[in-house]
Design an enzyme around this catalytic site. Structure first.
Site, PDB file in Angstrom:
ATOM      1  N   LYS A 278       0.815  -1.221   0.000  1.00 32.49           N
ATOM      2  CA  LYS A 278       0.000   0.000   0.000  1.00 32.49           C
ATOM      3  C   LYS A 278       0.848   1.271   0.000  1.00 32.49           C
ATOM      4  O   LYS A 278       0.316   2.364  -0.146  1.00 32.49           O
ATOM      5  CB  LYS A 278      -0.932   0.010   1.213  1.00 32.49           C
ATOM      6  CG  LYS A 278      -1.984  -1.080   1.159  1.00 32.49           C
ATOM      7  CD  LYS A 278      -2.896  -1.012   2.353  1.00 32.49           C
ATOM      8  CE  LYS A 278      -3.951  -2.110   2.283  1.00 32.49           C
ATOM      9  NZ  LYS A 278      -4.846  -2.095   3.445  1.00 32.49           N
ATOM     10  N   CYS A 279       2.155   1.127   0.161  1.00 34.10           N
ATOM     11  CA  CYS A 279       3.073   2.262   0.256  1.00 34.10           C
ATOM     12  C   CYS A 279       3.728   2.536  -1.094  1.00 34.10           C
ATOM     13  O   CYS A 279       4.361   1.651  -1.669  1.00 34.10           O
ATOM     14  CB  CYS A 279       4.138   1.963   1.312  1.00 34.10           C
ATOM     15  SG  CYS A 279       5.480   3.170   1.374  1.00 34.10           S
ATOM     16  N   GLY A 280       3.588   3.759  -1.580  1.00 33.22           N
ATOM     17  CA  GLY A 280       4.167   4.124  -2.865  1.00 33.22           C
ATOM     18  C   GLY A 280       5.681   4.001  -2.887  1.00 33.22           C
ATOM     19  O   GLY A 280       6.253   3.513  -3.869  1.00 33.22           O
TER      20      GLY A 280
END
Length: 113
Positions: free
Chosen positions: A10-12
């Site tokens: 979920k983390c860019g």
């Protein structure tokens, strides 16, 4: 070369780091650390090898770390909290034969490739 990334999809920044590792063609192990948390001992080793303190590896944003006083806590307390609640681990951590980096920004991964 082998590499392990402690990853949050979920983390860019984590996704970009993963893409850089894939483009580099490394033999890659992806660990979604929120599902498969590293042990306290593994975290201690990762931070030691990265040359940073557990406090520097503490995720503040989106957590209750500040309310709990973790940024000012001793290393043992921070490691215990991270092992119990992996959301407190800043990501992504990448380990290769050349070392460990907390890849924020993602370009830091180049230092260990």
């Amino acid at each position: 070369m082998k590499a392990t990334i402690w990853h949050n999809p979920k983390c860019g920044t984590s996704r970009k780091t993963l893409a850089m590792l894939e483009e580099a063609g490394v033999d890659l192990t992806v660990i979604e650390y929120l599902k498969q948390a590293p042990t306290r001992e593994k975290l201690e080793q990762l931070y030691r090898d990265a040359g940073i303190t557990p406090q520097q590896g503490l995720r503040i944003r989106g957590t209750d770390a500040e309310e709990r006083g973790l940024p000012d806590a001793d290393a043992a307390t921070v490691l215990d909290a991270m092992a119990a609640e992996p959301i407190l681990i800043e990501r992504p951590l990448v380990e290769t034969d050349k070392g460990v980096r907390l890849c924020r920004p993602q370009e830091k991964v180049q230092e260990i490739l």
